[in-house]
Scaffold this motif. Structure first.
Motif, PDB file in Angstrom:
ATOM      1  N   GLY A 140     -19.949  33.645  32.435  1.00  0.00           N
ATOM      2  CA  GLY A 140     -20.940  33.923  33.468  1.00  0.00           C
ATOM      3  C   GLY A 140     -21.825  32.724  33.730  1.00  0.00           C
TER       4      GLY A 140
ATOM      5  N   VAL B 236     -21.856  30.444  37.335  1.00  0.00           N
ATOM      6  CA  VAL B 236     -23.062  30.144  38.113  1.00  0.00           C
ATOM      7  C   VAL B 236     -23.084  28.665  38.484  1.00  0.00           C
TER       8      VAL B 236
ATOM      9  N   HIS C 189     -25.539  37.453  36.718  1.00  0.00           N
ATOM     10  CA  HIS C 189     -24.135  37.712  36.404  1.00  0.00           C
ATOM     11  C   HIS C 189     -24.029  38.956  35.539  1.00  0.00           C
TER      12      HIS C 189
ATOM     13  N   ALA D 206     -20.580  37.022  39.209  1.00  0.00           N
ATOM     14  CA  ALA D 206     -21.815  36.240  39.196  1.00  0.00           C
ATOM     15  C   ALA D 206     -22.223  36.003  40.640  1.00  0.00           C
TER      16      ALA D 206
END
Length: 209
Positions: free
Chosen positions: A52, A56, A90, A95
């Motif tokens: 996650g 991002v 997320h 996410a």
């Protein structure tokens, strides 16, 4: 590159959602992380959280930023060095990042039955219009949670409580938008909240009205 969805609620606000299908190694390989980010992701015990975190950073790249452009304040709120506002979320295999020229908050949550058990902890006023026997009760609760979580991320102010200070006015799932309020220490602020559902997840983001 599983960029799942791009939303443009207005000319200065953009939302990108990533479906996390890659391995940790595949996500890490093309990225250039600053030392503190590499230390942080390496220290995470859950590979799901690691993926996650890295997804991002891939979303940042999709916006034209890098990990070097992102920093966090003492409250843990993310910021961009160019002054644009950013919010990050997320959950499990998704996410999302929202970037705007005004304050913005975003949240993604998986729709799960256990949210009904804790509903009394984050809802008060909203019980007046919710039907806990309806088929869409869990989905509605998840929308309310996501809206309130996005508001909390937007303000990042200690002492704010979902149940007492954040309010979501009545909505239907078909609306995909509603109005939310913050009432905290004499300050009342109105926000537009938008939400969408996909693959058993809910995403909501909030912007000043």
């Amino acid at each position: 590159m599983p960029l799942y969805k791009t939303l443009d609620p207005n000319s200065q606000t953009h939302v990108k959602i990533w479906k996390i299908t890659e391995t940790y190694e595949d996500l890490l390989q093309p990225l250039s992380l600053k030392p503190e980010s590499l230390e942080r992701v390496s220290g995470m015990k859950s590979e799901l959280h690691q993926r996650g975190f890295l997804s991002v950073r891939h979303l940042l790249r999709a916006f034209g930023y890098t990990d070097l452009d992102l920093y966090y304040d003492e409250m843990g709120k993310p910021h961009l060095k160019d002054g644009m506002h950013i919010s990050i979320t997320h959950s499990f295999t998704f996410a999302a990042v929202a970037i705007s020229d005004v304050e913005v908050g975003i949240d993604i949550e998986k729709q799960r039955d256990k949210i009904a058990v804790i509903a009394h902890k984050f809802i008060d006023y909203e019980f007046d219009y919710l039907n806990k026997y309806a088929d869409d009760y869990i989905r509605n609760l998840t929308v309310i949670w996501c809206v309130k979580e996005s508001l909390y991320k937007l303000f990042a102010t200690p002492g704010m409580l979902f149940r007492e200070h954040f309010f979501v006015i009545p909505f239907t799932l078909e609306d995909e938008e509603t109005i939310s309020w913050i009432d905290y220490k004499g300050q009342k602020c109105r926000f537009n909240a938008s939400f969408l559902e996909f693959e058993g997840f809910t995403c909501a983001f909030t912007l000043p009205s």
